[in-house]
Design an enzyme around this catalytic site. Structure first.
Site, PDB file in Angstrom:
ATOM      1  CG  HIS A   1      -1.725   1.198   1.467  1.00 31.96           C
ATOM      2  ND1 HIS A   1      -3.097   1.214   1.331  1.00 31.96           N
ATOM      3  CD2 HIS A   1      -1.378   2.451   1.857  1.00 31.96           C
ATOM      4  CE1 HIS A   1      -3.542   2.431   1.606  1.00 31.96           C
ATOM      5  NE2 HIS A   1      -2.521   3.197   1.939  1.00 31.96           N
ATOM      6  CD  GLU A   2       1.603   3.645   3.726  1.00 35.83           C
ATOM      7  OE1 GLU A   2       1.852   4.671   3.064  1.00 35.83           O
ATOM      8  OE2 GLU A   2       0.618   3.581   4.498  1.00 35.83           O
TER       9      GLU A   2
ATOM     10  CG  HIS B   1       0.131   6.164  -0.678  1.00 38.02           C
ATOM     11  ND1 HIS B   1      -1.064   6.693  -1.094  1.00 38.02           N
ATOM     12  CD2 HIS B   1      -0.088   5.671   0.568  1.00 38.02           C
ATOM     13  CE1 HIS B   1      -1.973   6.518  -0.144  1.00 38.02           C
ATOM     14  NE2 HIS B   1      -1.404   5.900   0.873  1.00 38.02           N
TER      15      HIS B   1
ATOM     16  CD  GLU C   1      -4.814   6.690   2.191  1.00 37.97           C
ATOM     17  OE1 GLU C   1      -4.507   5.483   2.351  1.00 37.97           O
ATOM     18  OE2 GLU C   1      -3.981   7.608   2.286  1.00 37.97           O
TER      19      GLU C   1
END
Length: 583
Positions: free
Chosen positions: A507-508, A512, A565
């Site tokens: 996810h990070e 992103h 997100e």
């Protein structure tokens, strides 16, 4: 709504309708009026009558913290104990700076958040929960008192009376009259009844109020916000945002206040920057806010630019950062803190960006920190940042795993379902570490962070990813699992922690961290080949791009955080079964 059988009637709810039943042979005028039925009691009746009125009563389960909610402590002792004496002092002053800024979150949440917080802090800083419980043993039930403790924990955790994740209002589960019993039995009441009276008088009504507008954060009639004065609507936010764009500014560390003038025919806006300085005099060559201060006209509207929002708190942050500078490990940390100090004193976002650049270049520090007006989740318009400050110590074992993921990033990016042209020309390998949080001042502690949020830095210079190890551990202290066989429960409990670590990492780093913003600059030059790059959905050429002065947040506004997100979460889910990732 509680039953009132002794009064001769009872209340029940069905969906959105409130039924008032009048028992046989009773006189409505003798019964108290409840449920917001102002000055109305039903007439005498010899038979059961049902009076129906529409009700906008909220679902209290959304606003009251359930009694079974667990409390989890972040384990930071071991991480802190492993630091040298110099590192401990550096960590200490950074944590002090973060917590001195934490009350800004209260001021950014709701008008009543400050007195609510102060009341609860005063009560529980003067005595232990156990001693207060003993003082009301006969008059307050166990569930009622636990509800008070959960509400207090909720306010402290979220730094306000609205949820940091979800934005809905939190109200106490203990009835208001029982809350007053607890307060009158407290040490605070004996030692300073005047203070208690002032704080309770300021927050007792809004603490429990759930009028439709008060149930969630929002702009105008849609909810509560203190990023804007209560008379601001979306059109007001858009007007001020167009002024900021004209000046080449971003709104992260600002608030907006509207005053109606000329008998309601016109409006005047104050755009207020967060800073320790309250005067217009320049603080030096790096002070780029001073020249902006004063009166402006934009679209025939009067806008006044000021600074000094949260001034006493901003000065406390700066002073603690000056103390932390005495214990830095290298020149990048010293330059980072110096830029932050200038930013917090002058209100300069450019100085905060400069500090962020030094932060990115400070690879692999033992003590990690970042603070400022960071995430725009809670601004209903999606452009103003909430104060946040964290201090953490690196978990070396877990960090080595994440660095292996970083080494594989370029290969993994090619497996995402969009063309290569939609990625940056060169992947900027970030520092990706697992941290044990020592202090986190803000409205909620996430499991991972990908910052800074400034587009021009992320796209061209890089970013950092951090996974918060002791937060992940705390999230899985609760061993309760529903609807699984004993064998599956054991497997689930064993693997859910490592599985979440994989998801957070993806996810990070690749959520992103992936993607390219298509831009055109002042000279008309594109940062992509506008003649050949095609939209993978339509098969047509790209027809829209970011223009000078535009950012992701300003274009997507209130949708920006949610959409980003979801994008990062989708990337994590898409790659989480990839064998190279799992290795």
């Amino acid at each position: 709504v509680s039953a009132q059988s002794s009064a001769g009637y009872f209340l029940r709810r069905s969906k959105n309708v409130l039924f008032i039943h009048l028992a046989e042979g009773t006189t409505g005028n003798s019964a108290p009026c409840h449920a917001g039925i102002s000055n109305y009691c039903p007439p005498r009746s010899d038979v059961l009558r049902e009076f129906i009125m529409t009700s906008s009563q909220p679902d209290l389960s959304t606003h009251v913290i359930p009694l079974g909610t667990p409390l989890s402590a972040l384990q930071a002792q071991e991480a802190f104990a492993g630091l040298s004496a110099r590192e401990k002092r550096y960590c200490h002053y950074l944590a002090r700076a973060a917590w001195e800024g934490a009350p800004i979150c209260l001021l950014q949440t709701s008008p009543e958040s400050v007195p609510v917080f102060l009341l609860l802090r005063e009560v529980f800083s003067r005595q232990t929960p156990a001693s207060l419980r003993a003082a009301v043993q006969e008059s307050v039930t166990e569930d009622e008192f636990r509800s008070l403790l959960l509400y207090t924990a909720g306010v402290f955790t979220n730094m306000g009376n609205y949820k940091g994740f979800g934005d809905t209002k939190i109200i106490p589960g203990i009835p208001k009259d029982k809350m007053e019993v607890v307060l009158q039995a407290s040490v605070l009441f004996r030692e300073d009844s005047d203070l208690l009276s002032r704080l309770w008088g300021a927050c007792s009504s809004p603490m429990y109020s759930l009028l439709p507008r008060e149930r969630q954060l929002g702009l105008g009639d849609e909810g509560i916000t203190t990023y804007y004065s209560g008379n601001c609507m979306r059109a007001d936010a858009e007007l001020v945002q167009s002024f900021l764009k004209e000046k080449g500014l971003e709104a992260y560390n600002t608030r907006v206040f509207k005053t109606v003038v000329e008998g309601g025919k016109a409006a005047k806006y104050e755009l207020r920057f967060a800073s320790a300085a309250t005067e217009s005099e320049s603080l030096g060559p790096e002070d780029d806010v001073a020249p902006l201060l004063g009166d402006h006209t934009h679209n025939s509207t009067h806008i006044v630019v000021t600074r000094g929002d949260y001034a006493p708190l901003m000065e406390k942050i700066a002073r603690n950062l000056e103390q932390a500078k005495l214990y830095v490990a290298n020149e990048e940390e010293a330059a980072m803190l110096e830029s932050y100090i200038r930013s917090f004193r002058s209100g300069s976002l450019a100085q905060h960006k400069q500090g962020s650049r030094h932060w990115i270049r400070n690879k692999g520090p033992i003590v990690e920190t970042y603070m400022g007006f960071i995430e725009s989740y809670r601004d209903p318009f999606g452009v103003r940042g909430e104060f946040e400050g964290f201090v953490a110590v690196v978990n070396k074992a877990m960090s080595s795993k994440f660095q292996q993921l970083v080494q594989s990033a370029e290969n993994l990016l090619t497996q995402l379902p969009w063309p290569r042209e939609f990625e940056k020309d060169q992947f900027l390998r970030p520092d990706f570490t697992s941290l044990d949080i020592v202090a986190f001042a803000g409205s909620g502690v996430p499991a991972g962070i990908n910052i800074p949020n400034y587009d021009e830095i992320r796209q061209n210079e890089g970013f950092k990813n951090v996974s918060l190890g002791n937060v992940l551990q705390a999230a899985y202290q609760d061993k309760r699992v529903s609807f699984l066989s004993p064998e599956d429960q054991e497997l689930f409990v064993t693997l859910r922690g490592p599985a979440f670590e994989v998801q957070v990492g993806l996810h990070e780093l690749l959520g992103h961290g992936s993607g390219k913003l298509f831009r055109i600059d002042e000279t008309g030059t594109f940062n992509f080949d506008s003649t050949s790059v095609k939209n993978p959905v339509t098969g047509e050429k790209i027809t829209s791009w970011y223009r000078p002065g535009e950012t992701y947040d300003t274009r997507f506004s209130s949708l920006a955080s949610t959409y980003e997100e979801c994008r990062a979460e989708c990337v994590g889910l898409y790659l989480c079964l990839n064998r190279d990732v799992l290795k």
